[in-house]
Scaffold this motif. Structure first.
Motif: not given
Length: 296
Positions: A88-89, A123-124, A153-157
């Motif tokens: 979150e930060d 949560n990303l 989800p959101h995993v890119a590399s």
């Protein structure tokens, strides 16, 4: 974002606190060199030794100094709740992506680590890089775990821990990963001695320690690969053999800190306690190495 050279800067310390001025100068050098992304709070960034407030400060400093270059912020921690807070930060600080390791005290299982990534990716809102570095985390990903996490989800590399030293074997390894992973997953080589070989073998990018302190040296290797001059890339990497030998002997963090101190980028004793820097004789070896590769 997930191509070319991703530079991982040192987080320098002074009087047991972050030397924010020195850190800003280090990031400025990465911008001037034209790296493709900045990996804040990786292992060279001593993320495991910083509290949440300090890590938030580094994330914000990185984005402020990056001048639009994508910043990937490390969010690894021992507990899932801490990782979620750090994620979150990082997002609030303006990170373009986050980097997640599987930190251990109690030994983690493959199921534990999949659950961590599942909870965090739910949560990303930014891409996530899987950080596989068993030398520091003491956890080894299996290929099966790569595949499972890559479907989240959101995993890119995926930042893999090096490649075989022989090019044909490296090509075989990267080819296998291409077969089992979704096409959108960027494969990034780490372990700087393997940078040139990994890129030539087909990795999308190099997650580089030395690029965080001497970015132009690393960028020369990446530029040669991009130009299709593989012989030049290997020659440039071979020129850095004295550096790779020091990494193998002392670990990249202590050597990188000594380099930063020799180049006046950080003050003496710039590592977080209890980590001690190199002794006088070993520092002399670092200075000799820098002269040998024309870095002084």
């Amino acid at each position: 974002m997930f191509t070319g050279l991703s530079a991982f800067p040192l987080t320098p310390f002074v009087d047991d606190g972050i030397d924010e001025g020195a850190y800003g100068t280090i990031v400025d050098r990465l911008v001037e060199a034209g790296v493709d992304s900045i990996g804040a709070l990786g292992s060279t960034g001593s993320y495991a030794y910083l509290d949440r407030s300090e890590r938030n400060s580094i994330a914000r400093l990185s984005v402020q100094h990056a001048e639009g270059i994508p910043v990937i912020v490390g969010i690894g921690a021992l507990s899932t709740s801490s990782v979620l807070e750090l994620a979150e930060d990082a997002q609030e600080a303006g990170a373009s992506a986050v980097l997640l390791s599987a930190m251990t005290y109690q030994q983690l299982t493959q199921e534990d680590v999949f659950g961590l990534f599942r909870d965090v990716t739910a949560n990303l809102s930014v891409p996530l890089v899987v950080y596989d570095n068993p030398g520091t985390t003491h956890f080894s990903f299996t290929d099966e775990l790569y595949v499972s996490i890559a479907e989240l989800p959101h995993v890119a590399s995926i930042k893999i821990p090096g490649v075989p030293g022989q090019l044909d074997q490296a090509e075989e390894r990267i080819g296998h990963l291409r077969q089992i992973l979704p096409g959108h997953i960027a494969i990034g080589v780490s372990g700087d001695v393997y940078g040139a070989t990994g890129l030539i073998a087909g990795c999308d990018l190099w997650y580089s320690v030395i690029a965080g302190t001497m970015p132009r040296l690393a960028k020369g290797i990446v530029d040669a690969v991009r130009a299709g001059d593989h012989a030049a890339a290997i020659a440039l990497s071979d020129k850095l053999s004295p550096l790779w030998e020091l990494f193998a002997r002392h670990g990249s963090l202590r050597v990188t800190a000594a380099i930063a101190e020799e180049l006046k980028l950080a003050r003496p004793s710039c590592l977080p306690r209890p980590i001690r820097g190199l002794g006088e004789d070993d520092r002399a070896d670092v200075a000799a190495m820098l002269r040998a590769i024309d870095a002084l």
